[in-house]
Design an enzyme around this catalytic site. Structure first.
Site, PDB file in Angstrom:
ATOM      1  N   GLU A 158     -93.803 -20.843   9.738  1.00 15.32           N
ATOM      2  CA  GLU A 158     -94.471 -22.021   8.382  1.00 15.32           C
ATOM      3  C   GLU A 158     -96.006 -22.774   9.771  1.00 15.32           C
ATOM      4  OE1 GLU A 158     -92.116 -24.983   6.513  1.00 15.32           O
ATOM      5  OE2 GLU A 158     -92.480 -26.242   9.180  1.00 15.32           O
ATOM      6  N   HIS A 162     -98.155 -25.206   3.685  1.00 17.61           N
ATOM      7  CA  HIS A 162     -98.686 -24.053   4.675  1.00 17.61           C
ATOM      8  C   HIS A 162     -99.198 -22.778   4.044  1.00 17.61           C
ATOM      9  CE1 HIS A 162     -95.757 -26.853   7.177  1.00 17.61           C
ATOM     10  NE2 HIS A 162     -95.382 -26.561   6.553  1.00 17.61           N
ATOM     11  N   HIS A 206     -97.981 -19.991  -3.720  1.00  5.78           N
ATOM     12  CA  HIS A 206     -98.773 -20.543  -4.157  1.00  5.78           C
ATOM     13  C   HIS A 206     -98.016 -21.557  -5.607  1.00  5.78           C
ATOM     14  CE1 HIS A 206    -102.814 -19.182  -3.190  1.00  5.78           C
ATOM     15  NE2 HIS A 206    -103.469 -19.803  -3.192  1.00  5.78           N
ATOM     16  N   CYS A 257     -94.335 -34.641   7.082  1.00 10.16           N
ATOM     17  CA  CYS A 257     -93.432 -33.939   6.724  1.00 10.16           C
ATOM     18  C   CYS A 257     -92.446 -34.344   5.526  1.00 10.16           C
ATOM     19  CB  CYS A 257     -92.774 -33.290   7.138  1.00 10.16           C
ATOM     20  SG  CYS A 257     -93.408 -32.070   8.985  1.00 10.16           S
ATOM     21  N   HIS A 263     -97.292 -31.435   0.911  1.00  6.99           N
ATOM     22  CA  HIS A 263     -98.184 -30.629   1.773  1.00  6.99           C
ATOM     23  C   HIS A 263     -97.554 -29.150   1.793  1.00  6.99           C
ATOM     24  CE1 HIS A 263     -94.350 -30.771   4.780  1.00  6.99           C
ATOM     25  NE2 HIS A 263     -95.128 -30.356   5.043  1.00  6.99           N
TER      26      HIS A 263
END
Length: 149
Positions: free
Chosen positions: A137, A29, A73, A23, A27
């Protein structure tokens, strides 16, 4: 207590800078947001919202305006994560949201609750307010925050 809940989804990136696992890397989700409202039922003959706490389409519209469209986004970054902030600043027209805390799901839920609490607060004079917010998440991991009433 009677409540209503509307679910929305959005995609966003983040990282947990000092975390011991993967994490700490950039990255993203597919977040699921559940907005639970409470208040008195509207009782005005002829009113489009008669019999409702709030129309579900209005819940969605306010959530999109104040939070979902802002975070969707985007890369959500901690204001003190200078390395990532500097990197993102090199990308032309990049959608970046800077927050005052590490973007864990717990902190994102807390920030989201503050934003949406203000958006829904007593819109109709019926005591309408944000009772609970759940932010998933992943399908298996989420945070919940309530108004404490």
């Amino acid at each position: 207590m009677l409540t209503i809940t509307r679910k929305l989804e959005f995609d966003a990136g983040h990282r947990i800078p000092d975390h011991k696992s993967q994490c700490r890397n950039l990255h993203g989700h597919r977040y699921t947001l559940e907005i639970t409202l409470t208040g008195n039922i509207i009782d005005v003959e002829g009113n489009s919202d008669n019999g409702m706490i709030m129309d579900f389409s209005d819940i969605k519209a306010l959530a999109k305006e104040h939070l979902v469209d802002v975070w969707d986004h985007a890369f959500i970054v901690y204001e003190k994560d200078a390395a990532v902030r500097d990197f993102l600043a090199t990308l032309p027209n990049h959608k970046t949201v800077v927050i005052d805390r590490i973007p864990t799901v717990e902190n994102l839920a807390h920030v989201a609750f503050g934003i949406l609490n203000a958006a829904y607060k007593d819109r109709y004079g019926t005591g309408l307010h944000l009772h609970k917010l759940v932010l998933h998440e992943t399908p298996n991991c989420w945070a919940e925050i309530t108004d404490g009433v």
